[in-house]
Design an enzyme around this catalytic site. Structure first.
Site, PDB file in Angstrom:
ATOM      1  CE  LYS A  13      37.178  -4.103 -14.029  1.00 35.54           C
ATOM      2  NZ  LYS A  13      35.952  -3.831 -14.804  1.00 35.54           N
ATOM      3  NE  ARG A  88      40.458  -1.865 -18.207  1.00 35.43           N
ATOM      4  CZ  ARG A  88      39.956  -1.498 -17.030  1.00 35.43           C
ATOM      5  NH1 ARG A  88      40.721  -1.426 -15.980  1.00 35.43           N
ATOM      6  NH2 ARG A  88      38.674  -1.215 -16.905  1.00 35.43           N
ATOM      7  NE  ARG A 127      30.516   3.744 -12.034  1.00 38.29           N
ATOM      8  CZ  ARG A 127      31.527   2.940 -12.320  1.00 38.29           C
ATOM      9  NH1 ARG A 127      32.057   2.185 -11.365  1.00 38.29           N
ATOM     10  NH2 ARG A 127      32.010   2.843 -13.528  1.00 38.29           N
ATOM     11  NE  ARG A 133      34.120   5.822 -13.268  1.00 41.55           N
ATOM     12  CZ  ARG A 133      34.580   4.597 -13.237  1.00 41.55           C
ATOM     13  NH1 ARG A 133      34.666   3.964 -12.076  1.00 41.55           N
ATOM     14  NH2 ARG A 133      34.950   3.986 -14.334  1.00 41.55           N
ATOM     15  NE  ARG A 144      34.135   2.740 -18.841  1.00 40.27           N
ATOM     16  CZ  ARG A 144      33.234   2.917 -17.872  1.00 40.27           C
ATOM     17  NH1 ARG A 144      32.280   3.831 -18.016  1.00 40.27           N
ATOM     18  NH2 ARG A 144      33.283   2.209 -16.782  1.00 40.27           N
TER      19      ARG A 144
HETATM   20  P1  B4P Z   1      32.279  -1.977 -11.169  1.00 40.96           P
HETATM   21  O1  B4P Z   1      32.191  -2.942 -12.285  1.00 40.96           O
HETATM   22  O2  B4P Z   1      32.778  -2.460  -9.861  1.00 40.96           O
HETATM   23  O3  B4P Z   1      33.089  -0.722 -11.766  1.00 40.96           O
HETATM   24  P2  B4P Z   1      34.631  -0.486 -11.921  1.00 40.96           P
HETATM   25  O4  B4P Z   1      35.457  -1.374 -11.080  1.00 40.96           O
HETATM   26  O5  B4P Z   1      34.758   0.970 -11.668  1.00 40.96           O
HETATM   27  O6  B4P Z   1      35.015  -0.898 -13.384  1.00 40.96           O
HETATM   28  P3  B4P Z   1      35.279  -0.094 -14.682  1.00 40.96           P
HETATM   29  O7  B4P Z   1      35.801  -1.079 -15.670  1.00 40.96           O
HETATM   30  O8  B4P Z   1      34.025   0.631 -15.024  1.00 40.96           O
HETATM   31  O9  B4P Z   1      36.345   1.035 -14.385  1.00 40.96           O
HETATM   32  P4  B4P Z   1      37.904   1.100 -13.993  1.00 40.96           P
HETATM   33  O10 B4P Z   1      37.955   2.006 -12.825  1.00 40.96           O
HETATM   34  O11 B4P Z   1      38.537  -0.239 -13.819  1.00 40.96           O
HETATM   35  O12 B4P Z   1      30.878  -1.346 -10.776  1.00 40.96           O
HETATM   36  C1  B4P Z   1      30.032  -0.696 -11.653  1.00 40.96           C
HETATM   37  C2  B4P Z   1      28.719  -0.311 -10.958  1.00 40.96           C
HETATM   38  O13 B4P Z   1      27.926  -1.474 -10.741  1.00 40.96           O
HETATM   39  C3  B4P Z   1      28.875   0.342  -9.586  1.00 40.96           C
HETATM   40  O14 B4P Z   1      28.001   1.427  -9.508  1.00 40.96           O
HETATM   41  C4  B4P Z   1      28.451  -0.723  -8.587  1.00 40.96           C
HETATM   42  O15 B4P Z   1      27.837  -0.189  -7.449  1.00 40.96           O
HETATM   43  C5  B4P Z   1      27.473  -1.539  -9.419  1.00 40.96           C
HETATM   44  N1  B4P Z   1      27.439  -2.958  -9.035  1.00 40.96           N
HETATM   45  C6  B4P Z   1      28.518  -3.754  -8.833  1.00 40.96           C
HETATM   46  N2  B4P Z   1      28.116  -4.999  -8.505  1.00 40.96           N
HETATM   47  C7  B4P Z   1      26.743  -4.985  -8.519  1.00 40.96           C
HETATM   48  C8  B4P Z   1      25.736  -5.981  -8.271  1.00 40.96           C
HETATM   49  N3  B4P Z   1      26.040  -7.256  -7.952  1.00 40.96           N
HETATM   50  N4  B4P Z   1      24.446  -5.617  -8.399  1.00 40.96           N
HETATM   51  C9  B4P Z   1      24.111  -4.336  -8.722  1.00 40.96           C
HETATM   52  N5  B4P Z   1      25.016  -3.361  -8.953  1.00 40.96           N
HETATM   53  C10 B4P Z   1      26.330  -3.680  -8.852  1.00 40.96           C
HETATM   54  O16 B4P Z   1      38.574   1.800 -15.281  1.00 40.96           O
HETATM   55  C11 B4P Z   1      38.213   3.096 -15.701  1.00 40.96           C
HETATM   56  C12 B4P Z   1      39.109   3.571 -16.854  1.00 40.96           C
HETATM   57  O17 B4P Z   1      40.496   3.681 -16.417  1.00 40.96           O
HETATM   58  C13 B4P Z   1      39.196   2.667 -18.087  1.00 40.96           C
HETATM   59  O18 B4P Z   1      38.123   2.860 -18.972  1.00 40.96           O
HETATM   60  C14 B4P Z   1      40.572   3.120 -18.670  1.00 40.96           C
HETATM   61  O19 B4P Z   1      40.472   4.334 -19.389  1.00 40.96           O
HETATM   62  C15 B4P Z   1      41.429   3.358 -17.455  1.00 40.96           C
HETATM   63  N6  B4P Z   1      42.191   2.138 -17.074  1.00 40.96           N
HETATM   64  C16 B4P Z   1      42.034   1.431 -15.923  1.00 40.96           C
HETATM   65  N7  B4P Z   1      42.884   0.366 -15.897  1.00 40.96           N
HETATM   66  C17 B4P Z   1      43.597   0.410 -17.068  1.00 40.96           C
HETATM   67  C18 B4P Z   1      44.598  -0.435 -17.641  1.00 40.96           C
HETATM   68  N8  B4P Z   1      45.051  -1.534 -16.997  1.00 40.96           N
HETATM   69  N9  B4P Z   1      45.099  -0.112 -18.853  1.00 40.96           N
HETATM   70  C19 B4P Z   1      44.679   0.989 -19.505  1.00 40.96           C
HETATM   71  N10 B4P Z   1      43.715   1.829 -19.035  1.00 40.96           N
HETATM   72  C20 B4P Z   1      43.171   1.537 -17.820  1.00 40.96           C
END
Ligand code: B4P
Length: 191
Positions: A13, A88, A127, A133, A144
């Protein structure tokens, strides 16, 4: 263009959000990034959010909804936005419906990134080595994934019933995934 980017943790994402938002000329709004910025600045919101994030739990809806409402009210989101990681929960869906209705617009699309379970875990563990992180440890990653299945995956059916869902294969090279998203979105009608 008003878009939501959904998918399990690790589906890409945050990675795709920037490319997609730039392509459509709208801001990418990541609730995770906003929480992390508040955590690193030690704001009251950050102190509150950190307790949940470090355990892999969702930050309470009330806190998250208020934060998104304030962000969407900023002038750069007048012509649209891409929401990365919001909504979410069902309560967040209802809240977002109200926010968008208030602006007189509608949601244009929901992109759901799919990815194999093993690949999700591998990406997040990779990551953990580079970004350090706090929520990328094996136990927290597992929690998660669980909470995503319980609380967030059911939202896909809600948006599918509204005819908004574009399911995109998130496996493979980052640029290939981006290309798939553009192909799916370039011909949709925008509000
Ligand atoms: P991503 O999947 O892009 O990670 P993310 O956006 O950070 O998602 P995540 O769900 O983990 O965290 P968020 O910040 O939204 O990438 C993951 C890894 O994969 C990276 O290292 C990337 O380089 C790699 N990658 C991506 N694409 C690739 C590909 N094609 N090939 C190889 N590698 C690839 O949320 C974090 C926390 O915040 C949640 O757990 C929660 O506690 C809180 N939160 C956020 N939104 C919330 C909400 N709406 N409600 C309640 N809590 C919330």
């Amino acid at each position: 263009m008003r878009l939501i980017l959904m998918g399990p943790p690790g589906a890409g994402k945050g990675t795709q959000a920037k490319f997609v938002a730039d392509h459509f000329g709208v801001p990418a709004i990541s609730t995770g990034d906003i929480f992390r910025a508040n955590v690193s600045q030690g704001t009251p919101l950050g102190v509150e959010a950190k307790k949940y994030m470090d355990a892999g739990e969702y930050v309470p809806d009330e806190v998250t909804n208020r934060m998104v409402r304030n962000r969407i009210d900023e002038p750069d989101a007048d012509t649209g936005f891409l929401l990365d990681g919001y909504p979410r929960t069902l309560a967040q869906v209802e809240e977002l419906d109200g926010m968008i209705a208030h602006t007189g617009h509608r949601l244009d699309a929901v992109v759901v990134l799919t990815c194999d379970q093993d690949e999700l875990v591998a990406r997040l563990l990779a990551r953990a080595k580079t970004d350090g992180r706090a929520d990328d440890t094996e136990d927290v990653i597992r929690r998660r994934q669980e909470i995503y299945l319980e609380e967030t995956e059911p939202l896909i059916a809600v948006y599918r019933d509204r005819g908004l869902v574009h399911e995109i294969d998130g496996m493979g090279a980052v640029e290939d995934v981006t290309k798939r998203i553009f192909e799916a979105l370039d011909n949709i009608e925008q509000s």
